[in-house]
Design a protein around this motif. Structure first.
Motif, PDB file in Angstrom:
ATOM      1  N   VAL A   1      63.863  24.945  25.853  1.00 50.13           N
ATOM      2  CA  VAL A   1      63.157  23.764  26.032  1.00 50.13           C
ATOM      3  C   VAL A   1      61.772  24.023  26.276  1.00 50.13           C
ATOM      4  N   LEU A   2      61.281  25.163  27.068  1.00 46.13           N
ATOM      5  CA  LEU A   2      59.752  25.199  27.124  1.00 46.13           C
ATOM      6  C   LEU A   2      59.388  26.295  26.370  1.00 46.13           C
ATOM      7  N   ASP A   3      58.416  26.242  25.608  1.00 43.01           N
ATOM      8  CA  ASP A   3      57.812  27.395  24.772  1.00 43.01           C
ATOM      9  C   ASP A   3      56.796  28.514  25.342  1.00 43.01           C
ATOM     10  N   ASP A   4      56.682  28.312  26.655  1.00 43.34           N
ATOM     11  CA  ASP A   4      55.409  29.068  27.089  1.00 43.34           C
ATOM     12  C   ASP A   4      55.895  30.661  27.153  1.00 43.34           C
ATOM     13  N   GLU A   5      57.189  30.859  27.374  1.00 42.52           N
ATOM     14  CA  GLU A   5      57.512  32.323  27.271  1.00 42.52           C
ATOM     15  C   GLU A   5      57.209  32.914  25.864  1.00 42.52           C
ATOM     16  N   ILE A   6      57.841  32.349  24.822  1.00 41.41           N
ATOM     17  CA  ILE A   6      57.503  32.805  23.666  1.00 41.41           C
ATOM     18  C   ILE A   6      56.186  32.900  23.020  1.00 41.41           C
TER      19      ILE A   6
ATOM     20  N   CYS B   1      45.550  45.421  12.927  1.00 44.55           N
ATOM     21  CA  CYS B   1      45.713  44.053  12.720  1.00 44.55           C
ATOM     22  C   CYS B   1      44.096  43.562  13.027  1.00 44.55           C
ATOM     23  N   VAL B   2      43.181  42.961  12.285  1.00 48.58           N
ATOM     24  CA  VAL B   2      42.057  42.666  12.544  1.00 48.58           C
ATOM     25  C   VAL B   2      41.786  41.273  13.081  1.00 48.58           C
ATOM     26  N   TYR B   3      42.627  40.350  12.764  1.00 47.03           N
ATOM     27  CA  TYR B   3      42.546  39.018  13.144  1.00 47.03           C
ATOM     28  C   TYR B   3      43.879  38.589  13.549  1.00 47.03           C
ATOM     29  N   SER B   4      44.263  37.812  14.597  1.00 44.98           N
ATOM     30  CA  SER B   4      45.693  37.039  14.630  1.00 44.98           C
ATOM     31  C   SER B   4      45.449  35.539  15.338  1.00 44.98           C
ATOM     32  N   SER B   5      46.276  35.075  15.308  1.00 43.93           N
ATOM     33  CA  SER B   5      46.592  33.636  16.022  1.00 43.93           C
ATOM     34  C   SER B   5      48.074  33.395  16.259  1.00 43.93           C
ATOM     35  N   VAL B   6      48.389  32.332  17.109  1.00 41.79           N
ATOM     36  CA  VAL B   6      49.612  31.780  17.495  1.00 41.79           C
ATOM     37  C   VAL B   6      49.323  30.211  17.366  1.00 41.79           C
ATOM     38  N   MET B   7      50.218  29.674  16.820  1.00 44.57           N
ATOM     39  CA  MET B   7      50.022  28.050  16.410  1.00 44.57           C
ATOM     40  C   MET B   7      51.378  27.514  16.963  1.00 44.57           C
ATOM     41  N   LYS B   8      51.201  26.376  17.373  1.00 46.68           N
ATOM     42  CA  LYS B   8      52.501  25.509  17.629  1.00 46.68           C
ATOM     43  C   LYS B   8      52.738  24.292  16.939  1.00 46.68           C
ATOM     44  N   SER B   9      53.771  23.827  16.448  1.00 47.56           N
ATOM     45  CA  SER B   9      53.940  22.716  15.799  1.00 47.56           C
ATOM     46  C   SER B   9      53.511  21.522  16.578  1.00 47.56           C
TER      47      SER B   9
ATOM     48  N   GLU C   1      62.923  41.008  16.877  1.00 50.65           N
ATOM     49  CA  GLU C   1      64.542  41.135  17.251  1.00 50.65           C
ATOM     50  C   GLU C   1      64.489  40.947  18.837  1.00 50.65           C
ATOM     51  N   ASP C   2      63.443  41.872  19.549  1.00 49.69           N
ATOM     52  CA  ASP C   2      63.332  41.472  20.890  1.00 49.69           C
ATOM     53  C   ASP C   2      63.265  40.216  21.458  1.00 49.69           C
ATOM     54  N   LEU C   3      62.670  39.241  20.629  1.00 48.87           N
ATOM     55  CA  LEU C   3      62.452  37.809  20.992  1.00 48.87           C
ATOM     56  C   LEU C   3      63.759  36.762  20.586  1.00 48.87           C
ATOM     57  N   SER C   4      64.826  37.470  20.347  1.00 46.48           N
ATOM     58  CA  SER C   4      65.870  36.703  19.606  1.00 46.48           C
ATOM     59  C   SER C   4      66.458  35.639  20.781  1.00 46.48           C
ATOM     60  N   HIS C   5      66.235  35.974  22.131  1.00 44.91           N
ATOM     61  CA  HIS C   5      66.856  35.042  22.893  1.00 44.91           C
ATOM     62  C   HIS C   5      65.774  33.866  23.303  1.00 44.91           C
ATOM     63  N   LEU C   6      64.708  33.977  22.634  1.00 45.84           N
ATOM     64  CA  LEU C   6      63.580  33.087  22.739  1.00 45.84           C
ATOM     65  C   LEU C   6      63.453  32.237  21.545  1.00 45.84           C
ATOM     66  N   ALA C   7      63.648  32.774  20.363  1.00 47.41           N
ATOM     67  CA  ALA C   7      63.413  31.940  19.283  1.00 47.41           C
ATOM     68  C   ALA C   7      64.242  32.686  18.155  1.00 47.41           C
ATOM     69  N   VAL C   8      64.307  31.991  16.904  1.00 46.93           N
ATOM     70  CA  VAL C   8      64.835  32.362  15.702  1.00 46.93           C
ATOM     71  C   VAL C   8      63.936  32.600  14.603  1.00 46.93           C
TER      72      VAL C   8
END
Length: 242
Positions: free
Chosen positions: A23-28, A44-52, A84-91
């Motif tokens: 329900v909450l996306d904070d952890e992922i 990696c020289v540039y990176s970003s995280v985006m949320k729908s 794969e270590d994030l499988s409990h948080l996201a697919v």
């Protein structure tokens, strides 16, 4: 400092698209911030995280120093192992290495730039055949016509996937309202979609808010054994690439 997508074909790019299972996306999101921090050691020289904006998708974008196909494969395996270590948080529903083949910016700079809080429109298209050249050309035409004539769009980029038949487009907008306004006025399903439908079996797009860029402060990112560490599944620590 903003995040960059250079138009010159001198970097490799990755997109990892994840669907949150909670329900909450904070952890992922926090985990993907740590992922960005670790990725710097791998080139990696540039990176970003985006949320729908309305959905449950999280996208991690990374720009990498170019490498051989073999080293790119090694890097990809290391990144997938960490995911794969994030499988409990996201697919993980989509991933790949890309190159840029076209780009436009309103200020004439040879890159697209975006910062935390900005609005991004992402579109992914699967070509109707193994040859994606017609679809790639159609996307470039859209970029240089429709979006180039819209002042509220600050930059746009077209990507070609290395390891699968897939074309992607990324557009940076001045605001969420400006993006929505264009989507309504342009009537995507009536105008743009028919233009590419003969070249593409599938086209999906979504609007995202930039949650984090690699130039943001990440000093509070605590990486423990319970969190993902890139390359940890190999038992060799961090992956070393030439």
């Amino acid at each position: 400092m903003p995040c960059f997508v250079p138009f010159k074909n001198n970097l490799d790019f990755t997109f990892f698209v994840l669907r949150s299972v909670g329900v909450l996306d904070d952890e992922i999101i926090d985990s993907m911030k740590c992922f960005s921090f670790q990725a710097e050691d791998l080139g990696c020289v540039y990176s970003s995280v985006m949320k729908s904006i309305h959905g449950n998708l999280i996208v991690w974008y990374g720009a990498w120093i170019k490498r051989s196909e073999e080293d790119r494969h090694i890097l990809n395996e290391a990144l997938l192992s960490a995911m794969e270590d994030l499988s409990h948080l996201a697919v993980l529903i989509q991933h790949g290495f890309y190159s840029v083949y076209a780009g436009e910016s309103k200020d004439g700079q040879p890159n697209a730039r975006f910062s935390t809080g900005d609005t991004i429109l992402l579109c992914g298209m699967v070509p109707a055949s193994d040859d994606s050249s017609d679809l790639s050309s159609a996307c470039m035409t859209i970029l240089r016509s429709s979006f180039n004539n819209v002042k509220e769009s600050t930059a746009g980029v077209c990507f070609q996937c290395h390891n699968k038949p897939l074309v992607a487009m990324l557009h940076v907008w001045k605001s969420l309202q400006a993006c929505y306004s264009w989507l309504i006025k342009a009537d995507y399903r009536r105008t743009i979609r028919p233009y590419i439908s003969s070249f593409s079996n599938e086209a999906q797009f979504d609007v995202f808010k930039v949650i984090f860029v690699s130039s943001d402060d990440v000093l509070n990112c605590e990486i423990s054994q319970s969190k993902l560490v890139i390359g940890s599944r190999t038992g060799k620590g961090k992956v070393q690439l030439d």
